[in-house]
Motif scaffolding. Structure first.
Motif, PDB file in Angstrom:
ATOM      1  N   TYR A   1      11.922   6.170  -3.666  1.00 26.15           N
ATOM      2  CA  TYR A   1      12.724   7.400  -3.531  1.00 26.15           C
ATOM      3  C   TYR A   1      11.813   8.612  -3.375  1.00 26.15           C
ATOM      4  O   TYR A   1      12.101   9.516  -2.593  1.00 26.15           O
ATOM      5  CB  TYR A   1      13.658   7.570  -4.734  1.00 26.15           C
ATOM      6  N   TRP A   2      10.723   8.620  -4.099  1.00 24.63           N
ATOM      7  CA  TRP A   2       9.719   9.676  -3.920  1.00 24.63           C
ATOM      8  C   TRP A   2       9.179   9.648  -2.499  1.00 24.63           C
ATOM      9  O   TRP A   2       9.032  10.704  -1.855  1.00 24.63           O
ATOM     10  CB  TRP A   2       8.591   9.475  -4.928  1.00 24.63           C
ATOM     11  N   ALA A   3       8.854   8.454  -1.987  1.00 21.04           N
ATOM     12  CA  ALA A   3       8.323   8.342  -0.627  1.00 21.04           C
ATOM     13  C   ALA A   3       9.320   8.871   0.391  1.00 21.04           C
ATOM     14  O   ALA A   3       8.940   9.582   1.338  1.00 21.04           O
ATOM     15  CB  ALA A   3       7.966   6.888  -0.318  1.00 21.04           C
TER      16      ALA A   3
ATOM     17  N   SER B   1      14.041   0.020   3.042  1.00 24.40           N
ATOM     18  CA  SER B   1      13.118  -0.346   4.122  1.00 24.40           C
ATOM     19  C   SER B   1      11.711   0.205   3.928  1.00 24.40           C
ATOM     20  O   SER B   1      10.791  -0.163   4.656  1.00 24.40           O
ATOM     21  CB  SER B   1      13.667   0.139   5.473  1.00 24.40           C
ATOM     22  N   ILE B   2      11.533   1.083   2.960  1.00 21.08           N
ATOM     23  CA  ILE B   2      10.206   1.645   2.705  1.00 21.08           C
ATOM     24  C   ILE B   2       9.349   0.604   1.989  1.00 21.08           C
ATOM     25  O   ILE B   2       9.747   0.071   0.950  1.00 21.08           O
ATOM     26  CB  ILE B   2      10.308   2.919   1.854  1.00 21.08           C
ATOM     27  N   PRO B   3       8.171   0.285   2.510  1.00 19.99           N
ATOM     28  CA  PRO B   3       7.326  -0.709   1.824  1.00 19.99           C
ATOM     29  C   PRO B   3       6.708  -0.133   0.558  1.00 19.99           C
ATOM     30  O   PRO B   3       6.533   1.078   0.415  1.00 19.99           O
ATOM     31  CB  PRO B   3       6.242  -1.010   2.865  1.00 19.99           C
ATOM     32  N   ALA B   4       6.404  -1.004  -0.365  1.00 23.26           N
ATOM     33  CA  ALA B   4       5.657  -0.627  -1.570  1.00 23.26           C
ATOM     34  C   ALA B   4       4.280  -1.256  -1.472  1.00 23.26           C
ATOM     35  O   ALA B   4       4.153  -2.482  -1.474  1.00 23.26           O
ATOM     36  CB  ALA B   4       6.378  -1.092  -2.822  1.00 23.26           C
ATOM     37  N   ILE B   5       3.268  -0.436  -1.358  1.00 23.99           N
ATOM     38  CA  ILE B   5       1.896  -0.912  -1.238  1.00 23.99           C
ATOM     39  C   ILE B   5       1.197  -0.622  -2.566  1.00 23.99           C
ATOM     40  O   ILE B   5       0.761   0.503  -2.827  1.00 23.99           O
ATOM     41  CB  ILE B   5       1.176  -0.245  -0.058  1.00 23.99           C
ATOM     42  N   GLU B   6       1.125  -1.637  -3.425  1.00 19.32           N
ATOM     43  CA  GLU B   6       0.603  -1.464  -4.781  1.00 19.32           C
ATOM     44  C   GLU B   6      -0.839  -0.975  -4.755  1.00 19.32           C
ATOM     45  O   GLU B   6      -1.703  -1.575  -4.122  1.00 19.32           O
ATOM     46  CB  GLU B   6       0.685  -2.801  -5.527  1.00 19.32           C
TER      47      GLU B   6
ATOM     48  N   ARG C   1       6.780  10.157   2.926  1.00 16.45           N
ATOM     49  CA  ARG C   1       5.577   9.337   2.878  1.00 16.45           C
ATOM     50  C   ARG C   1       5.862   7.969   3.491  1.00 16.45           C
ATOM     51  O   ARG C   1       6.999   7.483   3.417  1.00 16.45           O
ATOM     52  CB  ARG C   1       5.096   9.162   1.443  1.00 16.45           C
ATOM     53  N   PRO C   2       4.874   7.307   4.066  1.00 14.16           N
ATOM     54  CA  PRO C   2       5.132   6.034   4.750  1.00 14.16           C
ATOM     55  C   PRO C   2       5.387   4.861   3.819  1.00 14.16           C
ATOM     56  O   PRO C   2       5.950   3.843   4.240  1.00 14.16           O
ATOM     57  CB  PRO C   2       3.850   5.806   5.558  1.00 14.16           C
ATOM     58  N   ALA C   3       4.961   4.957   2.546  1.00 11.11           N
ATOM     59  CA  ALA C   3       5.104   3.833   1.632  1.00 11.11           C
ATOM     60  C   ALA C   3       5.122   4.320   0.196  1.00 11.11           C
ATOM     61  O   ALA C   3       4.591   5.396  -0.121  1.00 11.11           O
ATOM     62  CB  ALA C   3       3.953   2.845   1.815  1.00 11.11           C
TER      63      ALA C   3
END
Length: 219
Positions: A187-189, A12-17, A194-196
């Motif tokens: 996984y780091w987030a 569910s964590i977004p990835a913001i490139e 962290r939010p993303a």
């Protein structure tokens, strides 16, 4: 209990490139097996971690960036192996079981250039870390898990050293694989609250990056 890559808390964590470039790890004086690439911040953190090691010991990266197609092939192969070992297992359960060891492609950190598989080497070659890189839970009787107790005292000491230097440099471990460390992925987030995530699939970012051949192993 270990949070797996298939867990909703990860997916569910977004990835913001953020557009950070890929770099070849040799440009940061990081020892590798063959040519290996990672995001710039990952490479810089690996170089920093290397400076924390005692004299005569170095990090060696076996794999960094991995093509999306290869990640899917590795996941599918391991899932098929698990289905043979567990006849009748449900789609959901085999997906969860597979994600202990191979990331589902939609959240895979290797395809983002955010993760590396690595070990420690000394003057006489690789140090004892308990199992070969990419030994599955089935092959190793769970000794591939970072906190496994069925390994030698020397291997536990070396894993602790690996964790000390990489954690100090800002990377996080996926606990089912002692060799897998990442920065900027989901996984780091999750681990760092962290939010993303910072990175999405990365191969399109740098046309100077040559075709990457994934190993035939897992991870």
């Amino acid at each position: 209990m270990t949070v797996l890559l298939s867990d909703d808390r990860i997916t569910s964590i977004p990835a913001i490139e953020n557009g950070e470039p890929l770099v070849e790890l040799f440009t940061r004086d990081v020892a590798t097996t063959g040519r290996q690439f990672a995001r710039e911040s990952v490479a810089d953190r690996l170089a920093l971690a290397d400076t924390f090691l005692p004299a005569g010991v170095r990090l060696q990266v076996v794999e960094g960036l991995r093509p999306v197609e290869s990640q899917q092939e590795i996941y599918d192969g391991y899932r098929a192996e698990l289905e043979r070992l567990h006849p009748g297992i449900s789609d959901h359960d085999v997906h969860v079981l597979a994600s202990r060891f191979v990331s589902p492609v939609e959240v895979a950190p290797h395809v983002a250039g955010a993760a590396v598989d690595l070990t420690l080497v000394g003057a006489h070659g690789p140090l004892d870390l308990g199992t070969p890189i990419d030994a599955t839970p089935e092959q190793s009787n769970g000794a591939c898990f970072f906190a496994a107790t069925n390994i030698s005292r020397e291997a536990r000491t070396n894993r602790a050293l690996l964790a000390d230097v990489l954690t100090a440099a800002g990377l996080v471990n996926y606990p089912t694989e002692w060799w897998h460390w990442s920065y900027g992925d989901r996984y780091w987030a999750y681990t760092e609250d962290r939010p993303a995530a910072l990175y999405g699939p990365a191969l399109h970012l740098d046309r100077r990056c040559p075709p990457i051949r994934a190993r035939s192993t897992l991870g």
